[in-house]
Design an enzyme around this catalytic site. Structure first.
Site, PDB file in Angstrom:
ATOM      1  N   SER A   1      70.339  24.708  36.232  1.00 42.14           N
ATOM      2  CA  SER A   1      70.462  23.557  37.128  1.00 42.14           C
ATOM      3  C   SER A   1      71.829  23.439  37.772  1.00 42.14           C
ATOM      4  O   SER A   1      72.844  23.835  37.200  1.00 42.14           O
ATOM      5  CB  SER A   1      70.183  22.276  36.339  1.00 42.14           C
ATOM      6  OG  SER A   1      70.369  21.126  37.131  1.00 42.14           O
TER       7      SER A   1
ATOM      8  N   ASP B   1      67.976  17.211  40.185  1.00 36.11           N
ATOM      9  CA  ASP B   1      67.156  18.396  40.419  1.00 36.11           C
ATOM     10  C   ASP B   1      67.540  19.530  39.483  1.00 36.11           C
ATOM     11  O   ASP B   1      68.687  19.668  39.091  1.00 36.11           O
ATOM     12  CB  ASP B   1      67.312  18.868  41.859  1.00 36.11           C
ATOM     13  CG  ASP B   1      66.704  17.881  42.833  1.00 36.11           C
ATOM     14  OD1 ASP B   1      65.563  17.490  42.604  1.00 36.11           O
ATOM     15  OD2 ASP B   1      67.368  17.519  43.807  1.00 36.11           O
ATOM     16  N   THR B   2      66.529  20.405  39.204  1.00 33.49           N
ATOM     17  CA  THR B   2      66.665  21.463  38.220  1.00 33.49           C
ATOM     18  C   THR B   2      65.554  22.482  38.473  1.00 33.49           C
ATOM     19  O   THR B   2      64.608  22.185  39.174  1.00 33.49           O
ATOM     20  CB  THR B   2      66.494  20.876  36.794  1.00 33.49           C
ATOM     21  OG1 THR B   2      67.475  19.859  36.581  1.00 33.49           O
ATOM     22  CG2 THR B   2      66.658  21.915  35.709  1.00 33.49           C
ATOM     23  N   VAL B   3      65.661  23.703  37.872  1.00 30.54           N
ATOM     24  CA  VAL B   3      64.497  24.581  37.803  1.00 30.54           C
ATOM     25  C   VAL B   3      64.201  24.899  36.345  1.00 30.54           C
ATOM     26  O   VAL B   3      65.104  25.036  35.518  1.00 30.54           O
ATOM     27  CB  VAL B   3      64.668  25.901  38.590  1.00 30.54           C
ATOM     28  CG1 VAL B   3      64.839  25.621  40.065  1.00 30.54           C
ATOM     29  CG2 VAL B   3      65.809  26.746  38.056  1.00 30.54           C
TER      30      VAL B   3
END
Length: 535
Positions: A375, A356-358
């Protein structure tokens, strides 16, 4: 191409003066507020990512890393920064082996590298910002102090992370309620994180890498069995560095990426492989198009697993990997009538870790464009919360190999192979699109699917993000729902092993700069909770 207004979906956003696209509306609003108050695209990006570190805690946090491509107005290429942290000096393979460590695990303190995000934010702000961190962090401080309400994707991810959040007492105390996840619409408050953000706003990196906050993070990690020291964290204050971006020419466009230890070369390698193919007339969800893209990705990811590592410690053959001639040679291995049963050797493969990351992007009225990614790696990082400071610590060190002699083997003061990669497209020497696709190891596949959807097949920015995705990993091709059944059947008959997955592949944002018409066109991925907005 006009979208079908009878179908589910949303239109791209259009604006003239500035635009932001993020994975949570509160972050998009924070970016726009900064732009309207006179900040530039980089200021707005920092404000937005700080908000995301509060309101999207499963994906990012100040205890993580970041990379950025920033294109000042009129520049002929973007500025690149590597904000990834290093392993503590005590994280030596032999020493860990002697302590009985047999493998790196995602919830172990040995998977925690010293966070690099705050170092990068400070360096970017000091070099290219107009406003100070004291102003830019105020929206994030407010959300941490006053609380925010869980959005649908966050609530879904949170529910799926209960087991991890329950492993450490401090984490369970803050992030679970009677052993259960917070739910959709629930209010979540983080006063300790608010205090740490205030310290950074006042003192800059010293407020994070020194003093009480650093001491709390180190004490937490050492209590869990880690080798981290306050000296490791003090060195982390200056870990971020400007690096030379890498590029390839694809369909008349210049696509830029950050160099290793990130996975940017894999994007360029896939594009180089695909460059020699003509556009498939049957469209972006045709069997032929998807088969070719799968095969190109399999070849490029094979090289990633063999070669990507910290270039300050080992020789990474980046120039060879992104050489168009090498891409053309790999293209000749791809056959339209069957999948490759075997590939030329380039090292062992391990596709199992998918995280997961933004990602966010901002363009301001002056034409400055920012492509920014931050992240914790896996959902909620390592799951280890430094309780007094409210910092959730990343598990980016899980990207190392625990394999003596491998270029990416864990080693003190070394950066691990990284998955987070901001992208930037130039045309005619000018930036025309900051973009990115989240999703851990999926990111090179996701970026190249998106670029091809838009620039090759003519889908608008939003539709190019919406289109169903697939990813070759672990010997299978993971499919989102929405790829036509006959196409899936043909892919299987070509030799692919397709399976539909529950969790969608990543999430993306992009802003197209239409210079001829003076308009910004933004898209935000429906797989997340966010939006693109401008003014």
């Amino acid at each position: 191409m006009t979208r079908d207004f009878h179908s589910h979906g949303r239109s791209a956003a259009y604006a003239a003066n500035g635009m932001a696209a993020t994975s949570v509306p509160a972050a998009t609003l924070a970016a726009l507020d900064i732009l309207r108050a006179g900040g530039n695209a980089l200021d707005a990006a920092i404000a937005a990512v700080a908000v995301l570190c509060v309101v999207e805690p499963q994906s990012t946090g100040i205890g993580g890393d970041c990379f950025c491509l920033y294109a000042p107005a009129g520049s002929s290429k973007p500025i690149a920064i590597n904000g990834s942290g290093r392993a503590p000096r005590g994280a030596d393979f032999a020493a860990l082996k002697a302590k009985g460590v047999e493998a790196l695990t995602p919830t172990s303190p040995h998977s925690v590298t010293v966070p690099g995000a705050i170092s990068a934010w400070a360096l970017l702000n000091a070099t290219h910002g107009r406003k100070g961190l004291d102003e830019l962090l105020q929206p994030a401080i407010r959300h941490a102090e006053e609380g925010f309400h869980l959005t649908p994707r966050l609530a879904w991810d949170w529910k799926g992370s209960v087991a991890k959040l329950g492993l450490h007492p401090a984490t369970a105390k803050r992030f679970l309620r009677d052993g259960e996840a917070y739910g959709l619409g629930d209010r979540f408050v983080q006063p300790e994180l608010a205090a740490t953000l205030r310290a950074i706003a006042t003192k800059g990196p010293a407020g994070f890498y020194e003093g009480e906050v650093a001491a709390d993070m180190v004490a937490t990690l050492r209590a869990a069995g880690g080798t981290h020291t306050e000296e490791d964290f003090a060195r982390g204050a200056t870990v971020a560095e400007f690096v030379e971006p890498i590029t390839t020419r694809w369909r008349g466009l210049d696509v830029f990426q950050c160099p290793p230890n990130g996975s940017g070369p894999i994007v360029l390698e896939i594009l180089n492989i695909l460059n020699g193919f003509s556009t498939v007339g049957e469209g972006p969800l045709s069997t032929e198009r998807l088969h070719r893209h799968i095969e190109a990705a399999r070849l490029a990811y094979r090289d990633r697993d063999a070669f990507l590592a910290d270039p300050s410690r080992v020789d990474v053959p980046t120039a060879h990997m992104i050489d168009p001639a090498y891409g053309e040679a790999l293209r000749l291995l791809i056959r339209d009538d069957r999948a490759m049963a075997e590939m030329p050797a380039a090292g062992t493969s391990d596709f199992a870790r998918h995280k997961d990351t933004v990602y966010l992007t901002v363009v301001d009225r002056d034409g400055n464009a920012c492509s920014f990614i931050n992240s914790l790696f896996e959902g909620f990082g390592s799951g280890i919360l430094a309780e007094a400071s409210g910092v959730m610590l990343q598990n980016r060190g899980y990207g190392f190999r625990f394999q003596d002699g491998h270029p990416n083997c864990i080693e003190g003061d070394k950066r691990p192979m990284h998955t987070i990669i901001p992208g930037m497209v130039y045309s005619g020497g000018k930036a025309i699109m900051p973009y990115g696709v989240m999703g851990g190891h999926f990111q090179p596949m996701g970026q190249t699917l998106f670029l091809s959807n838009h620039f090759e097949f003519g889908l608008d920015v939003q539709s190019a993000l919406d289109l169903p995705r697939l990813f070759p990993t672990g010997g299978k091709v993971q499919l989102e729902r929405g790829i036509p059944g006959p196409v899936v059947d043909r892919l299987n008959r070509l030799g692919h092993d397709c399976e539909v997955i529950d969790k969608p592949h990543g999430g993306g944002q992009a802003i197209l700069i239409d210079r001829a018409r003076g308009v910004l066109i933004g898209g935000s991925d429906p797989r997340k909770d966010g939006c693109a907005m401008g003014y």
